[in-house]
Each structure stands twice: as C-alpha cells, then as structure tokens.
Design an enzyme around this catalytic site. Structure first.
Site, PDB file in Angstrom:
ATOM      1  N   CYS A 188      21.806 -13.009   5.385  1.00 49.13           N
ATOM      2  CA  CYS A 188      20.960 -12.510   4.297  1.00 49.13           C
ATOM      3  C   CYS A 188      19.677 -13.331   4.138  1.00 49.13           C
ATOM      4  O   CYS A 188      19.652 -14.520   4.415  1.00 49.13           O
ATOM      5  CB  CYS A 188      21.717 -12.586   2.979  1.00 49.13           C
ATOM      6  SG  CYS A 188      23.285 -11.759   3.005  1.00 49.13           S
ATOM      7  N   ARG A 230      17.073 -13.165  11.488  1.00 49.51           N
ATOM      8  CA  ARG A 230      18.317 -13.805  11.065  1.00 49.51           C
ATOM      9  C   ARG A 230      19.506 -12.837  11.131  1.00 49.51           C
ATOM     10  O   ARG A 230      20.639 -13.253  11.000  1.00 49.51           O
ATOM     11  CB  ARG A 230      18.160 -14.333   9.637  1.00 49.51           C
ATOM     12  CG  ARG A 230      17.000 -15.299   9.501  1.00 49.51           C
ATOM     13  CD  ARG A 230      16.755 -15.629   8.069  1.00 49.51           C
ATOM     14  NE  ARG A 230      17.904 -16.327   7.529  1.00 49.51           N
ATOM     15  CZ  ARG A 230      18.024 -17.642   7.491  1.00 49.51           C
ATOM     16  NH1 ARG A 230      17.069 -18.400   7.958  1.00 49.51           N
ATOM     17  NH2 ARG A 230      19.097 -18.203   6.987  1.00 49.51           N
ATOM     18  N   TRP A 258      23.335  -8.932   4.915  1.00 51.02           N
ATOM     19  CA  TRP A 258      24.276  -8.930   6.040  1.00 51.02           C
ATOM     20  C   TRP A 258      25.648  -8.768   5.393  1.00 51.02           C
ATOM     21  O   TRP A 258      26.122  -9.686   4.709  1.00 51.02           O
ATOM     22  CB  TRP A 258      24.149 -10.257   6.780  1.00 51.02           C
ATOM     23  CG  TRP A 258      24.757 -10.301   8.148  1.00 51.02           C
ATOM     24  CD1 TRP A 258      24.217  -9.777   9.288  1.00 51.02           C
ATOM     25  CD2 TRP A 258      25.981 -10.925   8.528  1.00 51.02           C
ATOM     26  NE1 TRP A 258      25.041 -10.041  10.348  1.00 51.02           N
ATOM     27  CE2 TRP A 258      26.126 -10.746   9.920  1.00 51.02           C
ATOM     28  CE3 TRP A 258      26.965 -11.637   7.841  1.00 51.02           C
ATOM     29  CZ2 TRP A 258      27.209 -11.236  10.631  1.00 51.02           C
ATOM     30  CZ3 TRP A 258      28.049 -12.119   8.557  1.00 51.02           C
ATOM     31  CH2 TRP A 258      28.168 -11.918   9.931  1.00 51.02           C
ATOM     32  N   ASN A 264      22.151 -14.623  -1.724  1.00 45.60           N
ATOM     33  CA  ASN A 264      22.706 -15.006  -0.412  1.00 45.60           C
ATOM     34  C   ASN A 264      23.932 -15.869  -0.679  1.00 45.60           C
ATOM     35  O   ASN A 264      23.917 -16.684  -1.598  1.00 45.60           O
ATOM     36  CB  ASN A 264      21.722 -15.875   0.376  1.00 45.60           C
ATOM     37  CG  ASN A 264      20.540 -15.107   0.898  1.00 45.60           C
ATOM     38  OD1 ASN A 264      20.467 -13.904   0.742  1.00 45.60           O
ATOM     39  ND2 ASN A 264      19.608 -15.813   1.508  1.00 45.60           N
ATOM     40  N   GLY A 265      24.970 -15.739   0.157  1.00 43.37           N
ATOM     41  CA  GLY A 265      26.158 -16.568  -0.024  1.00 43.37           C
ATOM     42  C   GLY A 265      27.342 -15.703  -0.416  1.00 43.37           C
ATOM     43  O   GLY A 265      27.311 -14.481  -0.271  1.00 43.37           O
ATOM     44  N   GLU A 323      28.365 -22.721  28.142  1.00 42.51           N
ATOM     45  CA  GLU A 323      27.137 -22.197  27.541  1.00 42.51           C
ATOM     46  C   GLU A 323      26.664 -20.945  28.285  1.00 42.51           C
ATOM     47  O   GLU A 323      26.189 -19.990  27.681  1.00 42.51           O
ATOM     48  CB  GLU A 323      26.066 -23.295  27.513  1.00 42.51           C
ATOM     49  CG  GLU A 323      24.685 -22.857  27.059  1.00 42.51           C
ATOM     50  CD  GLU A 323      24.624 -22.272  25.655  1.00 42.51           C
ATOM     51  OE1 GLU A 323      25.637 -22.299  24.922  1.00 42.51           O
ATOM     52  OE2 GLU A 323      23.551 -21.753  25.294  1.00 42.51           O
ATOM     53  N   LYS A 335      26.137 -17.394  26.443  1.00 45.65           N
ATOM     54  CA  LYS A 335      24.860 -16.648  26.435  1.00 45.65           C
ATOM     55  C   LYS A 335      25.085 -15.229  26.936  1.00 45.65           C
ATOM     56  O   LYS A 335      24.607 -14.274  26.356  1.00 45.65           O
ATOM     57  CB  LYS A 335      23.815 -17.302  27.333  1.00 45.65           C
ATOM     58  CG  LYS A 335      23.041 -18.473  26.863  1.00 45.65           C
ATOM     59  CD  LYS A 335      22.147 -18.295  25.679  1.00 45.65           C
ATOM     60  CE  LYS A 335      22.917 -18.435  24.397  1.00 45.65           C
ATOM     61  NZ  LYS A 335      23.015 -19.722  23.812  1.00 45.65           N
ATOM     62  N   GLU A 384      27.188 -13.018  24.416  1.00 47.92           N
ATOM     63  CA  GLU A 384      26.613 -12.670  23.119  1.00 47.92           C
ATOM     64  C   GLU A 384      25.438 -11.704  23.224  1.00 47.92           C
ATOM     65  O   GLU A 384      25.235 -10.908  22.311  1.00 47.92           O
ATOM     66  CB  GLU A 384      26.274 -13.909  22.281  1.00 47.92           C
ATOM     67  CG  GLU A 384      25.149 -14.745  22.770  1.00 47.92           C
ATOM     68  CD  GLU A 384      24.930 -15.992  21.932  1.00 47.92           C
ATOM     69  OE1 GLU A 384      25.245 -15.985  20.743  1.00 47.92           O
ATOM     70  OE2 GLU A 384      24.433 -16.986  22.491  1.00 47.92           O
ATOM     71  N   HIS A 393      45.597 -23.252  37.675  1.00 51.49           N
ATOM     72  CA  HIS A 393      46.658 -23.330  36.663  1.00 51.49           C
ATOM     73  C   HIS A 393      46.748 -22.046  35.840  1.00 51.49           C
ATOM     74  O   HIS A 393      47.342 -22.059  34.769  1.00 51.49           O
ATOM     75  CB  HIS A 393      46.436 -24.556  35.772  1.00 51.49           C
ATOM     76  CG  HIS A 393      46.452 -25.836  36.546  1.00 51.49           C
ATOM     77  ND1 HIS A 393      47.594 -26.355  37.104  1.00 51.49           N
ATOM     78  CD2 HIS A 393      45.445 -26.673  36.907  1.00 51.49           C
ATOM     79  CE1 HIS A 393      47.296 -27.473  37.759  1.00 51.49           C
ATOM     80  NE2 HIS A 393      45.994 -27.678  37.655  1.00 51.49           N
ATOM     81  N   LYS A 436      21.408 -15.191  12.922  1.00 54.09           N
ATOM     82  CA  LYS A 436      20.796 -16.422  13.437  1.00 54.09           C
ATOM     83  C   LYS A 436      21.377 -17.655  12.752  1.00 54.09           C
ATOM     84  O   LYS A 436      21.699 -18.623  13.416  1.00 54.09           O
ATOM     85  CB  LYS A 436      19.278 -16.365  13.254  1.00 54.09           C
ATOM     86  CG  LYS A 436      18.543 -17.567  13.833  1.00 54.09           C
ATOM     87  CD  LYS A 436      18.723 -17.677  15.341  1.00 54.09           C
ATOM     88  CE  LYS A 436      18.119 -18.918  15.934  1.00 54.09           C
ATOM     89  NZ  LYS A 436      18.671 -19.221  17.276  1.00 54.09           N
TER      90      LYS A 436
HETATM   91  C1  F6R Z   1      24.589 -19.122  20.382  1.00 51.40           C
HETATM   92  C2  F6R Z   1      24.192 -19.465  19.050  1.00 51.40           C
HETATM   93  C3  F6R Z   1      25.226 -19.946  18.081  1.00 51.40           C
HETATM   94  C4  F6R Z   1      24.681 -21.184  17.359  1.00 51.40           C
HETATM   95  C5  F6R Z   1      25.655 -21.619  16.249  1.00 51.40           C
HETATM   96  C6  F6R Z   1      25.177 -22.878  15.541  1.00 51.40           C
HETATM   97  O1  F6R Z   1      23.513 -18.721  21.152  1.00 51.40           O
HETATM   98  O2  F6R Z   1      23.050 -19.382  18.726  1.00 51.40           O
HETATM   99  O3  F6R Z   1      26.433 -20.219  18.709  1.00 51.40           O
HETATM  100  O4  F6R Z   1      24.492 -22.205  18.297  1.00 51.40           O
HETATM  101  O5  F6R Z   1      25.805 -20.588  15.322  1.00 51.40           O
HETATM  102  O6  F6R Z   1      23.923 -22.698  14.954  1.00 51.40           O
HETATM  103  P1  F6R Z   1      23.062 -23.923  14.471  1.00 51.40           P
HETATM  104  O7  F6R Z   1      22.663 -24.701  15.688  1.00 51.40           O
HETATM  105  O8  F6R Z   1      21.892 -23.328  13.755  1.00 51.40           O
HETATM  106  O9  F6R Z   1      23.931 -24.752  13.577  1.00 51.40           O
END
Ligand code: F6R
Length: 606
Positions: free
Chosen positions: A2, A27, A72, A98-99, A481, A485, A488, A504, A601
């Site tokens: 949000c 976001r 959101w 928000n929250g 990682e 990537k 997601e 294993h 985000k």
């Molecule tokens: C993956 C991604 C998320 C963030 C995670 C932590 O691409 O963006 O896994 O890394 O939500 O976010 P921050 O770094 O903002 O605490």
C-alpha cells in the site's frame, strides 16, 4: 504494498495526488483512490491501475487538500469499495491506511453493535468510524486521531482529513512509514519519498508512535503522549529521474544495466589503497570493539537473505570469524538466543521490510549489537540500527532486486575486509581484495555486453516448465538468487540446490525436460563441479554453465563465460548473467516484468 500520498497547499490537490500515486505504483497494488476536501469530500476509488483512477476523476474534482492511496489487499478482495479512502458514516472523516489493524474484528463488532454500518470488508475502515466518534469529543483533529489510535492494536501509517477542518491533514505512524515533504507554502506526506521527490527534497521521517499535523504553512509533530517533538529536516539525495525508465524497456533492465555505476557508488571513498583496508565510518565501531565479536549473524528476507549468505562466506573467509545468515522472518519467531559476543547484521534494500525491522527491534530489546546494510537512507531499519553501511545504489523501482543485491554483496566484501584487517588478513591479501573490488565495475560492464547471447539462451530455456540451479559453497547462494530471480519474474518453477546435494535426492528430477543452470567458478571446487556437469548430462539433462573457463564450456550444452576476479568476489560477478537470464525469460513469456503477480516491492506487513 500500500501507498499513501497527502497534500495541503494552494494548488489543486488531485493532480499532485495522482502523480504521487503513480510514483508508488512500483511497490505493487491492486486498487487506488483519492479524496479532496472542498465544502465536503469528493471521492473516487477504483479497482485497477492509477491510470484508471485518473480517468475516473472528473475535471471538477477541485480542492486544495487531499489524500490518496494505493491498496494491496489483505482484508477483503480488491474492489472499488474496499479501496481507500474510507469515510465515516456521516462523511466527516476520511482515512487512508497502510499496515494491519490486528484487533479490527473486535473493534468492528463493537462499532456494529453501536449501529455503525460498514461499507467495506477492510480492517482499515474501523479507523474512520473510530475517529468520527472522537472528533466530536475533542477540540482538534490531532487529539481525535491520537485518542482513536489508543484503542487500535496493529501497524499503521495513516493520513486523516476532517471535512470540518478544511486546512489540515493529520498523519501518524506505527510500524508503517510516513515521511513529510516540506514545500513552499505547501506540505506533502507519503509512505515513500518516491511520491515526493518531484515536489521537494526536504523531508522529515516520522518515528513510530509519532503523529503530525500538516497545514499549508508548515507542520508540527507530536509524540504519542501529545508532547510536541522537534524534527530536523533531511535533504534527500534522490533525483526524480531515478523513478523513470530512462529509455529502457523496463526498470529491471535499467537497474541491471546500472550496476557498474551502483557498485562503484557502494565502493566510493571506502577503499584505502595505502593500508589495504576499507573505511566504514558509519559502523560507529572502533578497532577494539571490532575485534571483540566472536560471531556474526546476518538476517534479511528473500534476496537480501541470499546476499547475506554471500556475506557470511566473505566474513568467514577473509576475517575467519564464524558467520551465518538466516531469514529474518524465521529468526524473529524462534526466540533467538542473543549473544553479547555476536555482531548482528540486518540487510534491507527498502529499510522497511517488516520482518527484518521486527527482528532488529527484538535484538535491540535483548541488548544485541545490530548494524544495518541498507539502501534507503533514513528508512525505518536504518534508523533503528546502531550503525551500518549505506549502499548508495539509488532507488530500486522494479520489484525484483538486482542492483541492491550486488551492492549488498559488495558492502559485505568491504565489511569482511575491514574485519579481516583488524584480525589476521595480511596486507597482501588486503591488497588483493582492494584491487579486486576496484575492478568490479569494469568487469560488470563486460558481462552486460553479453546481453544478446544471454537473451538467446533465455529464449531457449523459457519454454521449460522447471529449471534446476546448482552451485557449490560460494556458488550456492548465487544459484539460490538465480532461481529466485527466475521464478519471481518469469513464473518458471526453479529450484536451487548445493551441487553436492544432487545425489542425495534431486538428481531424480533430472532428465531431458529439466535443464540445469550450473555455477562453475574457477576455484578449488572446479573439478567437483565439472564432475557434476557430467552426471547431469549423463541423465539427459541440458546444462547451461555460468563459469570462468572457455575449455569447460565444452562440457556443457551452453555456457556464459564471465571475467574472473578474486575467488571470494567471484559470486558478485556470477550473479549478473542470472539476472539477465531471468529478465529475458520473463520478457519472452510476456510477463509483467517490473510488477510480477502477487508481489510487492516493500513487504511492510508480516
Ligand atoms: C527478490 C526481492 C525480495 C526482497 C525481500 C527483502 O527479488 O526483491 O526477495 O529481497 O523482500 O526486501 P528488502 O531488501 O527491501 O528488505
């Protein structure tokens, strides 16, 4: 997640609110709404995009005071009705939130028992009804909000309007960020500076429990008890252009391409070529204290956690201090033993991730020493920790983290060098790492030049339902990682395993329909990794190798060869092709690259 924008001043509020909401789109959200005050409220709310909301706002939507929101969904489906703002039944009070209000069910039941009829299914609507009651009994909106919030359990960033007080907006925060923007005879507020930078660089962050009253000619902030607080405005070092795609097709590609520069910014002024050390003034720690820690524990969520795994290995290798990383979301719930000889490191791009923030707060409550590796300057986690390292990577807009990931790994290399040099890392090894770090930006540039080849591989593999990622030791967090990537943003199922674990169990999955991306650095484990490639191919699995040596490429079906640095720093470079691979796979599959489904985000809720 949000987003909130608020405006009070001489101008028409609606265009400013809509522009601010558009800046918060990155976001993640599912619906949006605005209200302006002008002899009563004018409200528009829509399920869908901010552009849809802008279409729904008529030309006569005039008023110089207003609040807006991107939602959101948590309580109640995405819909016009559940979108914010929420009005009280008498339409005197409007609220955006928000929250999460944890005791919303109980508050709702009480209000309904008193005859209040709710319009939406949201937890947030209780706020407008609660404030509508207190506003009758109090002499100011600020007092009414403070009084209403006393009965609320949960997290909030809120902005509130009272139609009978047309010159002011009240905002409050508890666990969900609110930042004030100071303009010329106008005031702004938002949940993220992204919404403000077009209008002002002068900002004030509210602390948890604080509340602010904004009028066109200025603002006042108050602690939860009602006493006025003194706040020093900060100048934010963010350009409005950071929030544009800058000619790239997507923010994600822009941010991947920025990495030579963002890594250079993380390093700037921190490498000492005379003593082969790192200067990290923000740690607020002298050499004696630095030597006193016996362990390092790293916490973060998602990709931040994976970069923490790279960090733990760097600290163990260069400083020989035991170090490990754990998801902050797990750590905070397992009543961790907080050890005075351990240094805790919290990682967060946004500085807002609720699980990481809550873990930091729990650590601090138990007397733990916590530093942060954070990108967003002045964010909640940055303010909560005892010191740390800012990434200076600039705002990361695309939901998937790329440049913050590499900058975090670089910040860990600096931290490990710093710890190593106060322990037993020799000047010669210090020089090796300093020189290696300085080479990174040019080497990243070299890798980016292979973008077209990587796009071709991405197109080849994008049709597969599932892809395995493997790596050993330093390569394992890189594989994790890479899988993260890919899944997601392309929605292709991906799994990451230590290459040593394949036999294993997961080897059973390998076959012609399941290709493997193998991380094969030229290090002491090279032979073992090459054997793994053979084992996969013997079972009919295709292998895309990400490695250093052309001759090894023959052992794989496809290969991306990247420049070699020091073995400890290689994981940073090996990550870059995986970002491009995920990006091009997502483009090939026509995904919403910058706003993948179901993701936000900044995850500001539990
Ligand atoms: C993956 C991604 C998320 C963030 C995670 C932590 O691409 O963006 O896994 O890394 O939500 O976010 P921050 O770094 O903002 O605490």
């Amino acid at each position: 997640m949000c987003g909130i924008v608020a405006y009070v001043g001489p101008k028409d509020a609606a265009p400013i609110l809509l522009e601010g909401l558009q800046r918060l789109e990155y976001r993640g959200y599912d619906s949006a709404g605005v209200v302006v005050s002008n002899k009563g409220f004018k409200v528009r709310k829509v399920k869908g995009r901010v552009a849809d909301l802008a279409q729904a706002v008529p030309a006569r939507f005039k008023g110089t005071l207003g609040i807006g929101h991107t939602r959101w969904a948590t309580h109640g489906v995405p819909s016009d009705v559940n979108a914010h703002p929420h009005l009280s039944a008498d339409e005197r009070v409007a609220v955006v939130h928000n929250g999460i209000i944890e005791n919303a069910t109980e508050l709702r039941a009480k209000l309904e028992a008193d005859g209040v009829v709710f319009a939406s299914e949201t937890d947030s609507e209780v706020l407008s009804h609660l404030i509508a009651r207190t506003v009758e009994e109090t002499s100011s909106l600020e007092e009414a909000v403070r009084k209403a919030l006393k009965s609320v359990v949960g997290t909030y960033g809120i902005a509130v309007l009272d139609s009978e007080r047309p010159g002011e907006v009240v905002v409050a925060r508890n666990g969900s960020p609110i930042v004030l923007g100071i303009g010329e005879k106008e005031m702004f507020a938002a949940s993220d500076v992204a919404a403000l930078v077009r209008y002002t660089r002068q900002v004030v962050h509210l602390e948890d429990g604080e509340l602010a009253v904004l009028k066109a000619d200025g603002f006042h902030t108050f602690a939860s008890g009602g006493l006025e607080t003194a706040k020093e405005p900060l100048t934010v070092d963010v350009e409005a252009g950071h929030y544009d795609t800058g000619g790239f097709e997507h923010y994600l590609l822009k941010e991947i391409s920025e990495q030579p520069e963002t890594v250079a910014r993380t390093l700037r002024g921190r490498l000492d070529e005379r003593f082969h050390i790192a200067h990290l003034g923000g740690l607020n720690m002298d050499a004696r204290e630095t030597r006193s820690f016996r362990r390092v524990k790293i916490i973060g969520c998602g990709s931040a956690y994976y970069s923490g795994q790279i960090g733990a290995q760097l600290i163990e290798e260069l400083a020989r201090i035991p170090a490990d990383a754990e998801p902050a979301s797990e750590f905070r719930y397992r009543n961790p033993v907080v050890d005075p000889d351990t240094l805790y490191v919290a990682i967060s791009q946004s500085g807002e991730t609720y699980d990481t923030l809550a873990a930091v707060q729990e650590l601090k409550r138990k007397g733990g020493r916590v530093i942060g590796i954070v990108n967003a300057v002045g964010s909640a986690i940055a303010r909560e920790v005892d010191g740390g390292i800012y990434l200076h990577a600039g705002p990361e807009v695309s939901v998937a983290s790329t440049k913050a990931f590499t900058s975090t790994a670089v910040a860990f290399a600096l931290l490990a060098l710093h710890f190593g040099r106060v322990h037993d890392l020799s000047p010669a090894d210090g020089r090796r790492i300093v020189d290696g770090l300085a080479k990174l930006p040019d080497q990243i540039e070299e890798i980016l030049k292979q973008g077209d080849r990587i796009r071709d591989f991405a197109r080849k593999y994008a049709g597969r339902p599932s892809i395995m990622f493997v790596g050993r030791v330093r390569g394992y967090p890189v594989a994790r990682e890479g899988a993260q990537k890919l899944k997601e943003i392309s929605y292709i199922h991906a799994e990451a395993y230590p290459a040593s674990e394949l036999k294993h169990g997961p080897l059973a999955l390998i076959g012609p329909e399941m290709p493997t991306v193998a991380i094969v650095p030229d290090d002491e484990l090279l032979d073992k990794n090459l054997t793994t490639l053979g084992e996969i191919r013997a079972r009919g699995g295709n292998v895309l190798m990400i490695g250093h040596r052309e001759p090894d490429a023959k052992l794989a079906d496809d290969a991306i060869v990247v420049p070699k640095n020091e073995i400890e720093l290689d994981p940073i470079l090996l990550t870059i092709p995986l970002q491009l691979l995920a990006y091009h796979a997502a483009v090939a599959l026509e995904r919403d690259v910058d706003k993948p489904r179901n993701l936000a985000k900044s995850v500001t809720v539990e």
